[in-house]
Design an enzyme around this catalytic site. Structure first.
Site, short mmCIF file in Angstrom:
data_model
loop_
_atom_site.label_atom_id
_atom_site.label_comp_id
_atom_site.label_asym_id
_atom_site.label_seq_id
_atom_site.Cartn_x
_atom_site.Cartn_y
_atom_site.Cartn_z
N SER A 108 0.83 -1.20 0.00
CA SER A 108 0.00 0.00 0.00
C SER A 108 0.87 1.26 0.00
O SER A 108 1.70 1.43 -0.87
CB SER A 108 -0.97 -0.04 1.19
N ASP A 115 -5.61 -3.65 -2.58
CA ASP A 115 -4.55 -3.37 -1.61
C ASP A 115 -3.92 -4.65 -1.05
O ASP A 115 -4.61 -5.55 -0.56
CB ASP A 115 -5.17 -2.57 -0.46
#
Length: 283
Positions: free
Chosen positions: A41, A156
């Site tokens: 991320s 993610d």
């Protein structure tokens, strides 16, 4: 010649990733060499930019030189399905720094985690466009639209790997420095009136923290910046951005001496083993 390979595992945490800049500033200042970087991320975002340039000062300037209107514009990219934000303007922010670079262009070997939502499996991205890979690794569920790469849809990486310690070990690191952004949990708002996205983000953070707590056990060093109160709105205020970076510096400074001592000790041990092996071959 005789030194351990050092890997950096940068964890996810959205705006809390400002602390990654501070951590890297301290590592650079103390001449701790980084041989491998893996990121999840926002960790993939800062990690990918650093792997490309190996210049944390320029990354800090890229972030700090954006005023609130410019920062807001990168999120003013609404999507009608899959997530609230399309993500194209986030990619623009990246390419203003990366200039369309690919993984092969990085100065430090780098990989990003993401999750293939069609198979439900964790995927390590290590080829092709850096900005596309970072965008895929950073596609927070509900907030960002899933990213399509080679006919696969990605979200993610924090869904399955919040701090990618195991990945950076697989890349070849002897010593792993992990940066965990979600160690501390202290929501400030009244949760009885929280919005649906707020609750979704809190739930994602709770799961990510649980995963991270297990992952970092396999690291040699864990840096845990106290960034629980760094919010998305922090990206719109210069003083808050500075504060987020300083929190990373403070956390890294607490253990930088231990890191330096361990690296030096390993250098000596590796040199000693080398010369012992050479002497043995003479007899």
């Amino acid at each position: 010649m005789f030194r351990p390979k050092i890997g950096l595992a940068l964890g996810g945490g959205g705006p809390k990733g400002l602390a990654h800049i501070g951590v890297l500033k301290v590592l650079e200042k103390n001449n701790i060499p980084i041989d491998y970087i893996a990121g999840t991320s926002v960790g993939s975002l800062i990690g990918g930019m650093y792997a490309y340039s190996k210049d944390i000062a320029s990354i800090e300037a890229h972030v700090m030189n954006k005023n609130w209107l410019q920062m807001l514009s990168y999120f003013a990219d609404p999507s009608l399905k899959g997530g609230f934000i399309e993500g194209n303007r986030m990619e623009q922010f990246l390419n203003e720094y990366l200039h369309g670079a690919e993984f092969k262009d990085t100065k430090i070997p780098y990989q990003a985690t993401t999750v293939d939502i069609q198979s439900g499996k964790l995927v390590y991205l290590h080829s092709g466009s850096l900005s596309k890979a970072i965008r895929a690794s950073s596609a927070v569920p509900m907030l960002f639209k899933p990213v399509e790469l080679d006919n696969h849809l990605y979200l993610d990486g924090g869904l399955l790997s919040s701090v990618p310690v195991e990945l950076v070990k697989k890349m070849g690191a002897d010593i792993v420095i992990a940066v965990q952004l979600n160690k501390y949990y202290d929501p400030e708002e009244d949760l009885r009136t929280a919005s649906i996205p707020d609750i979704g983000e809190l739930a994602f953070n709770i799961v990510g923290r649980k995963i991270a707590d297990e992952e970092v056990k396999r690291a040699n060093f864990i840096i845990k910046p106290a960034v629980a109160h760094v919010q998305w709105s922090s990206l719109l205020k210069q003083d808050k951005k500075e504060e987020g970076i300083k929190l990373g510096e403070e956390a890294a400074n607490k253990i930088i001496t231990s890191i330096a001592i361990t690296v030096q000790k390993n250098k000596i041990e590796l040199a000693l083993h080398h010369w012992i092996d050479k002497i043995k071959k003479l007899f």
